[in-house]
Design an enzyme around this catalytic site. Sequence first.
Site, PDB file in Angstrom:
ATOM      1  N   THR A 411      15.986  26.860   9.480  1.00  0.00           N
ATOM      2  CA  THR A 411      15.902  25.448   9.144  1.00  0.00           C
ATOM      3  C   THR A 411      16.746  25.198   7.898  1.00  0.00           C
ATOM      4  O   THR A 411      17.728  25.879   7.689  1.00  0.00           O
ATOM      5  CB  THR A 411      14.430  25.017   8.992  1.00  0.00           C
ATOM      6  OG1 THR A 411      14.397  23.725   8.462  1.00  0.00           O
ATOM      7  CG2 THR A 411      13.651  25.906   8.074  1.00  0.00           C
ATOM      8  N   SER A 478       5.448  27.520   8.301  1.00  0.00           N
ATOM      9  CA  SER A 478       5.604  28.447   7.169  1.00  0.00           C
ATOM     10  C   SER A 478       6.437  27.815   6.056  1.00  0.00           C
ATOM     11  O   SER A 478       6.729  28.479   5.059  1.00  0.00           O
ATOM     12  CB  SER A 478       6.314  29.715   7.633  1.00  0.00           C
ATOM     13  OG  SER A 478       5.537  30.369   8.595  1.00  0.00           O
TER      14      SER A 478
HETATM   15  N1  GLU Z   1       9.435  25.921  12.439  1.00  0.00           N
HETATM   16  C1  GLU Z   1       9.430  26.703  11.235  1.00  0.00           C
HETATM   17  C2  GLU Z   1       8.160  26.458  10.449  1.00  0.00           C
HETATM   18  O1  GLU Z   1       7.696  25.358  10.394  1.00  0.00           O
HETATM   19  C3  GLU Z   1      10.541  26.305  10.337  1.00  0.00           C
HETATM   20  C4  GLU Z   1      11.847  26.569  10.890  1.00  0.00           C
HETATM   21  C5  GLU Z   1      12.356  27.852  10.402  1.00  0.00           C
HETATM   22  O2  GLU Z   1      11.890  28.763  10.951  1.00  0.00           O
HETATM   23  O3  GLU Z   1      13.114  27.980   9.474  1.00  0.00           O
HETATM   24  O4  GLU Z   1       7.633  27.359   9.869  1.00  0.00           O
END
Ligand code: GLU
Length: 599
Positions: A411, A478
């Site tokens: 992300t 996370s």
């Molecule tokens: N979907 C992941 C989370 O909310 C964030 C995206 C990532 O993995 O960087 O933990």
Amino acid sequence: MRTRRIGSALSVGLLLTSALVAGGVAASADHRPRGEEHLAVGYGGAVVSDTPESTEAGLKVLRRGGTAADAAVAVAATLGVTDPYVAGLGGGGFFVYYDARTGRVSTIDGRETTPMAGDETMFIDPETGEPYPFDKAVTSGLSVGVPGMLATWERALDRWGRFDLDDMLEPAIRVAERGFVVDEAFRSQTAGNAERFAQFSSTAELFLPDGRVPEVGSRLRNPDLADTYREIARHGTGAFYRGAIGRDMVDAVRTPPLAPDATIDPPQGLMTMADVKDYRTIDRRPTRSSYRGYDVYGMAPPSSGGITVGESLNILEQFDLSEMERVSALHHYLESSRLGFADRNRYIGDPAYVDVPQRQLLSDRFARQRACQIDPDAAATSPVPPGDPFGPGGCVDTGEATPGGNHGAHTNHLVVSDRWGNVVSYTNTIEQLGGSGIVVPGRGFLLNNELTDFNFAPTQGDAPDPNLAEPGKRPRSSMSPTIVLKHGEPFLAVGSPGGTTIITTVLQILVNRLDFGMNLPEAIAAPRASQRNAPTTLAEPAFLESAGPALEALGHRFSTSSSIGVAAGLEFARHGKVIAVGEPVRRGGTSAGVVHPTR
Ligand code: GLU
């Protein structure tokens, strides 16, 4: 032979970074040579984000007298253009804000929600009775949660902005029209997703022009996204949450625009326009933990970031890391997150659906119970069991061990400060690199696959799993956007992408900075290792080269990743001076800038 203490030892290998740091101060993101863009020092506000265009968009807003919240929205909207595989209208995130006027830290939860038709069976394939393979669920409408991104921007501007949303979308509209120059990082991200993107005609059209991965140096324009932003600028967020953009999104979720030669048969998406209309951000109190005289503020559930970083710090506070030999200090760092993840997996989920024992998990009493589990001379064998947050503070037997879901992904994190001393730490995402792979036809943005952050089937043995899908529920995250205060004043703002490794990356940067004597550029550049209650610790090669054998002698086992996280941070020095720090190497280097640079 005695091993050296960690502060000096981890600096080895950072000489290159320090050299860049010394020469890395420059006027604007646009005019700094590649390789020096990741660091800036000065006054009047600062921005760190993944791309030069987004950082420059934020700096321009700050120069015009915008607040950190205004600039953060301009940065995030521009990232939707220049970092479209990890950011944009189709996603969600967590926005943490320090308000210099009140001295308070507040947060906005802009996490995606589950459609009302979804429940804990939604990821079970009706044909097999088994959970869908992860990849099949990712590339489908089923994984798309109702996006919270635009609502977060609106809420942040309402609470802390001086400018309107239409104004803050302007820089992004210009970049989308003009296009951005494809760099090696973007090309390789596209190449890695090309097969998936080719499944959807809208996605192939945008990101695989002429059916090919765009060359480095070519220009990628996104006029559809420029138009979408214009429509929102003209009609407000209702154009998305109650209007034509939302309807197009729901159509794409329910009937993805499969290419004529598509080879996939994705599970059916569930989102309706009623789900989209019902979306709301939530103002939440941040988590707070005190660590060696600093106050560390993070994101409360549904993110597990604030609690897990806070609990691990509380465990580490039971030990004097700065006095330990290097290997021993690293061993304690790895063991603290091993324990923190056992508790995360058992106890944390969306607090509207799950009774999260937040106060207990962040208590010193619980930290003492957990610290007791660390053998100073031997790594534990994962999975280790969770602790009992309602139990006594001393050494107690723990229950049954169960593995948790560990999703790796990508992300983006951005940090902004302004001339008044307000600070933003904002992680936003569409989950996997490229999200669900579905571009909303004619709208120029990718849809998230955030719902795959749920566990597809129960993971906690006889205990309830806090992270199963339910109607309207937000998947556990996370993401760990963090702001650290010292004596009530901002000291650090930091965060990172990286799925569950986000938590350990933020923890490691804090420990590097607060315990190991590194400055912030060193703390961010240092090689990373991530222990998440798994049999092996994921580590970057440089970490293994310097510390692997000594840690293996304590029983640690490793697997390798070329790169963990893409951090962004700010450190606040005296008299309004700010040090803005991105990544020198990871993701090809990221972009930092300040309003008034100094040497
Ligand atoms: N979907 C992941 C989370 O909310 C964030 C995206 C990532 O993995 O960087 O933990």
